[in-house]
Each structure stands twice: as structure tokens, then as C-alpha cells.
Design an enzyme around this catalytic site. Structure first.
Site, short mmCIF file in Angstrom:
data_model
loop_
_atom_site.label_atom_id
_atom_site.label_comp_id
_atom_site.label_asym_id
_atom_site.label_seq_id
_atom_site.Cartn_x
_atom_site.Cartn_y
_atom_site.Cartn_z
N ASP A 13 13.24 0.84 2.94
CA ASP A 13 14.21 0.49 3.99
C ASP A 13 15.41 -0.29 3.45
OD1 ASP A 13 12.40 1.60 5.89
OD2 ASP A 13 11.26 -0.27 5.80
N LYS A 16 18.89 3.44 1.61
CA LYS A 16 19.15 4.54 0.67
C LYS A 16 19.89 5.70 1.34
CE LYS A 16 14.70 4.61 -0.26
NZ LYS A 16 14.22 3.35 0.32
N GLY A 40 12.22 7.11 6.48
CA GLY A 40 13.23 7.33 7.53
C GLY A 40 14.57 6.92 6.97
N HIS A 41 15.39 7.90 6.63
CA HIS A 41 16.68 7.60 5.98
C HIS A 41 17.81 7.77 7.00
CE1 HIS A 41 14.92 8.40 1.70
NE2 HIS A 41 14.40 7.36 2.30
P1 IMP Z 1 1.89 5.45 4.00
O1 IMP Z 1 2.98 5.80 3.05
O2 IMP Z 1 2.12 5.99 5.39
O3 IMP Z 1 0.53 5.78 3.47
O4 IMP Z 1 1.91 3.85 4.18
C1 IMP Z 1 1.56 2.96 3.13
C2 IMP Z 1 2.41 1.70 3.18
O5 IMP Z 1 3.76 2.01 2.84
C3 IMP Z 1 2.48 1.04 4.57
O6 IMP Z 1 2.57 -0.36 4.40
C4 IMP Z 1 3.78 1.57 5.14
O7 IMP Z 1 4.32 0.71 6.10
C5 IMP Z 1 4.64 1.60 3.88
N1 IMP Z 1 5.71 2.60 3.94
C6 IMP Z 1 5.61 3.92 3.79
N2 IMP Z 1 6.81 4.51 3.89
C7 IMP Z 1 7.69 3.53 4.07
C8 IMP Z 1 9.11 3.51 4.21
O8 IMP Z 1 9.80 4.53 4.15
N3 IMP Z 1 9.69 2.28 4.39
C9 IMP Z 1 8.95 1.13 4.41
N4 IMP Z 1 7.63 1.11 4.28
C10 IMP Z 1 7.00 2.30 4.12
#
Ligand code: IMP
Length: 428
Positions: A13, A16, A40-41
Site C-alpha cells: 500500500d 505503487k 489493490g493498486h
Molecule cells: P494474503 O496475501 O491474502 O495471504 O495475506 C497475507 C498478509 O499480507 C495479510 O496480512 C494481508 O493483509 C497482507 N497483504 C496481502 N496483500 C496485501 C496488499 O496488497 N497490501 C497490504 N497488505 C497485503
């Protein structure tokens, strides 16, 4: 024939999306190399406001190919929706999908949710998008790749057996509900129908562009501190969000990468569980979260917020070999009386300047801060460095010296042109 990597230096976040949309003007191809629709970009440009989860952020530029590369895990339903939005908004960039990227199946999404419930108080706080289970199958060599969608009949036959086994797991181990195989077959037909024109040998395309002296942006997702190997394990995502992932996730050779840029927010945020030494809890944290609207683009969850952590930041810079920095959301600090930068930690009574490798140790670290004066004036939309208040310049130069890397861009608002260019990252 250069490739330029753009990688998050924190816990994701960092902004990017905006930066890649800005840089893609000079790119022939933008390659998304890891993660899935957990990302989420956000992009705001002349075509509108977009939140991309899978499609790379270069779609606004007519000559830019947007490649979903082999390192990505793809939820086809989400991708179909996203491609539709791109077409509805008449975004001109072309989209291609690697035959080698893996498919997030409905059972992956179910498993992700059930496994989180089973983890109880040690839950990771995943996005629930099936990311982890899809990568588990990839590594276990039981995953389904996008290329297999090109023969739907064969894929459906293969899935009969897989879904049987996954249902056993869902029911017997996790107490969940089974996946309906007829629905999966219908999904496969729909995915083939909508996606087959986009699926191709993206690795060849990428390397052809490099051979013809084209520019490629390697679009990072998540951030360095969420990297599967180097992040705050186990509170990480399941892919390599760092420079190593940019290579394995696209199939280009390391020597093709000419610049590696780290993106950092001017403060820190984190979504989900795991240590966060500079976190601001209580009313100060709430105030900043509201002011900065720090809520997830993908899940809507409230993000944890805190001061800039230069110990973690230096670790990211070194690990990736950042040679330039982009600092985003400078304007969010406009109203603050005093701004802090964590330059070292105290652990067991001793000062440390290296980022611990163990999360339990990291959790014990007490941040030691440098206190800087705020500027109490608006920098929103500023495009000239000379127009920044003295205190904001001091803040930026302190970040540069703490991280040991020069700043090339400073973002002062969500729109593409709200940026101060100190040095070009990509040129033609
Ligand atoms: P997962 O990628 O859904 O397995 O989540 C694993 C961890 O990465 C969790 O703490 C999510 O909140 C974090 N996470 C995954 N994608 C993002 C992102 O794009 N931005 C911030 N945190 C993320």
C-alpha cells in the site's frame, strides 16, 4: 534493453499504482510479477479512478502492453471483471496473460478462509482471496496453470479428481462445505470464453521487447516486509514480492534490470497481523487513519498506521538494492506539529540498527525516534521541489540519509501529475 523494477519498501500500500501509471508513459510493457488479487493498486488519471487487483497499471498508455506474468496467481472471475472495466473505460493498453501463471480455484478461496478460522488467535489476517492455498498447490506441483484453460475439455476431466480430493479436505479437516463440480465446469467454460484471447507466451514477448531495446517496468505487489522469505514470517504473503520475485516471476535475466526503485509512504501502514514497531495505536492512530483514509483497497479493512521506520526501510533498500526512492503521500503529513522517524531500535536494553530476522524479537523492539518539526502548510499537489516548505525538505533529506538512497520522485497527491520529479527514473 532495460527493465526497471518498482518495488514496495514497506508492508504494501505504498502507492505503487499511481507511480507505475506515471512511469508507464515511457514503457513498452508493464509486467506484474507476483501476488494476485490480494493487491489493490489505485490509479487516478484522465480516464477515471481505478483500483486494479490483477491488471498492471500501464493500461492508460496506448503503446504499453500490460502483462500478467508467470509469478502471479489469477482468480479468473476477478480478472474477467477487471478486463471488462478496462474496456468499458476505453483504456487503450493491451493485456496479456502468461500460460504459466496459476489459477486461483474456488477451493483455494474456501481453504484460505477456513484455514484462517482454524488459526484462531494466530490468524495472519489474509485477504481471504485464496492466495496462500493457490501458491501451496503451485509449489506442491498440483496447481492449474492458465495455459491449461486453452483445452477446457481436458481441464474439466482433470478437475474431477482434484475437486474430489479438495472436498475431502474441506469437509473432513476443516468442517467446511464441498465445492460443486458442475459449478467448477461452468466456471471453466466461462473462463475459457472470456480469457483465451489473452493467454500466451508472455515470457517470449517480454524478452523480445528487451531484445528490441524496449523499456519494461516490473510492477511489484505487496511490499518487501510481506515477502515470503524476507518479510516478517509467518505474517507475510505467499509470494516473493522483492527483486528475486521480479526475476523468477517474469522469466527475464537479472542482467536486464538496470534500475531498482523503492516506493515508500512518508509514514508506515500495515494490514493484518504481525509486528509493527512504530505503530500508533489509540486516538492518534485513529486520527491519522481517518485523515489519510487508510482503509484497504481490496478488503476495506482499517490499516494500522505508524511513523516512518527507517530500520525496516534500510533493510528493504539493501535487500532489493534500491538505487532510487519514491516517497508518496507527503501531503498527509501537512498538518502535523511534529514528525518522527524511527532510526534505531532498542532490544533487550541494547541499541540495534539492523532489522531482526525473528518476529518475536521484532515484537520486543522499542523504536528510538528522531523528532522533526512539521511544516503546517499544504504541500498538496506541489510539483516543484523549490515550492516545498523548508521543514518538508528537511524531512525528505533525513529519509534519504537514513536509507542511504537518493529520492527521485515525491508524490504530493493521488492524481498522476501531483508529483515532484527530482530525477527521471525511466527515459526514452
Ligand atoms: P494474503 O496475501 O491474502 O495471504 O495475506 C497475507 C498478509 O499480507 C495479510 O496480512 C494481508 O493483509 C497482507 N497483504 C496481502 N496483500 C496485501 C496488499 O496488497 N497490501 C497490504 N497488505 C497485503
Amino acid at each position: 534493453m532495460p527493465a526497471y523494477a518498482v518495488i514496495g519498501g514497506q508492508w504494501g500500500d505504498e502507492g505503487k499504482g499511481k507511480v507505475i501509471d506515471y512511469l508507464a508513459k515511457n514503457a513498452d510493457l508493464v509486467a506484474r510479477y507476483s501476488g494476485g488479487n490480494n493487491a489493490g493498486h489505485t490509479v487516478i488519471n484522465e480516464h477515471g479512478n481505478f483500483a486494479f487487483h490483477l491488471v498492471p497499471c500501464g493500461t492508460a498508455w496506448p503503446n504499453t502492453v500490460n502483462a500478467i506474468c508467470n509469478g502471479v496467481v489469477v482468480d479468473p472471475n476477478v480478472l474477467i471483471e477487471e478486463i471488462k472495466k478496462v474496456h468499458d473505460a476505453k483504456l487503450p493498453g493491451k493485456i496479456v496473460i502468461s500460460t504459466k501463471s496459476h489459477i486461483i480455484m474456488p477451493y483455494h478461496i474456501e481453504l484460505d478462509k477456513l484455514q484462517e478460522i482454524q488459526r484462531g488467535s494466530s490468524a495472519i489476517g489474509t485477504t481471504g482471496r485464496g492466495i496462500g492455498p493457490a501458491y501451496v498447490d503451485k509449489v506442491g506441483r498440483t496447481g492449474i496453470r492458465m495455459g491449461e484453460l486453452l483445452d477446457p475439455k481436458k481441464l474439466k476431466a482433470k478437475l474431477n479428481d482434484i475437486v474430489d480430493k479438495k472436498n475431502e479436505l474441506l469437509i473432513k479437516i476443516y468442517g467446511g462445505s464441498p465445492i460443486n463440480i458442475t459449478d467448477v465446469h461452468l466456471n471453466v467454460d466461462n473462463w475459457y470464453e472470456n480469457l483465451h484471447p489473452y493467454i500466451s507466451n508472455v515470457e517470449k514477448k517480454t524478452n523480445d521487447i528487451l531484445n528490441q531495446d524496449g523499456n519494461i517496468i516490473l510492477e511489484g505487489a505487496q511490499g518487501t516486509l510481506l515477502d515470503l522469505d524476507h518479510g516478517t514470517y509467518p505474517y507475510v504473503t505467499s509470494s516473493s514480492s522483492t527483486i528475486g520475485g521480479a526475476i523468477t516471476g517474469t522469466g527475464i535475466a537479472p542482467k536486464e534490470i538496470s534500475k531498482i526503485t523503492g516506493i515508500y509512504k512518508s509514514y508506515c501502514t500495515r494490514v493484518g497481523s504481525g509486528p509493527f514497531p512504530t505503530e500508533l495505536t489509540g486516538s492518534k492512530g485513529d486520527e491519522i487513519r481517518q485523515q489519510a483514509q487508510e482503509f484497504g483497497t481490496t478488503t476495506g479493512r482499517a490499516r494500522r498506521v505508524g511513523w516512518f521506520d527507517a530500520v525496516a526501510g534500510r533493510f528493504s533498500a539493501k535487500l532489493n538494492g534500491f538505487d532510487s526512492l519514491v516517497i508518496t503521500r507527503l501531503d498527509i503529513l501537512d498538518e502535523w506539529e511534529e514528525i518522527k522517524i524511527c532510526s534505531e531500535y532498542k532490544l533487550d536494553g541494547k541499541i540495534i540498527t539492523d532489522f531482526p530476522t525473528d518476529v518475536e524479537q521484532l515484537d520486543q523492539c522499542i523504536p528510538k525516534y528522531k523528532n522533526l518539526s512539521g511544516w503546517k502548510t499544504s504541500t498538496s499537489g506541489t510539483t516543484q521541489y523549490s515550492d516545498l516548505p523548508k521543514q518538508a525538505k528537511t524531512y525528505l533529506s533525513t529519509l534519504e540519509s537514513e536509507l542511504g538512497v537518493p529520492i527521485y520522485l515525491v508524490s504530493t497527491g493521488p492524481k498522476r501529475n501531483e508529483v515532484i520529479t527530482l530525477n527521471e527514473i525511466i527515459t526514452r
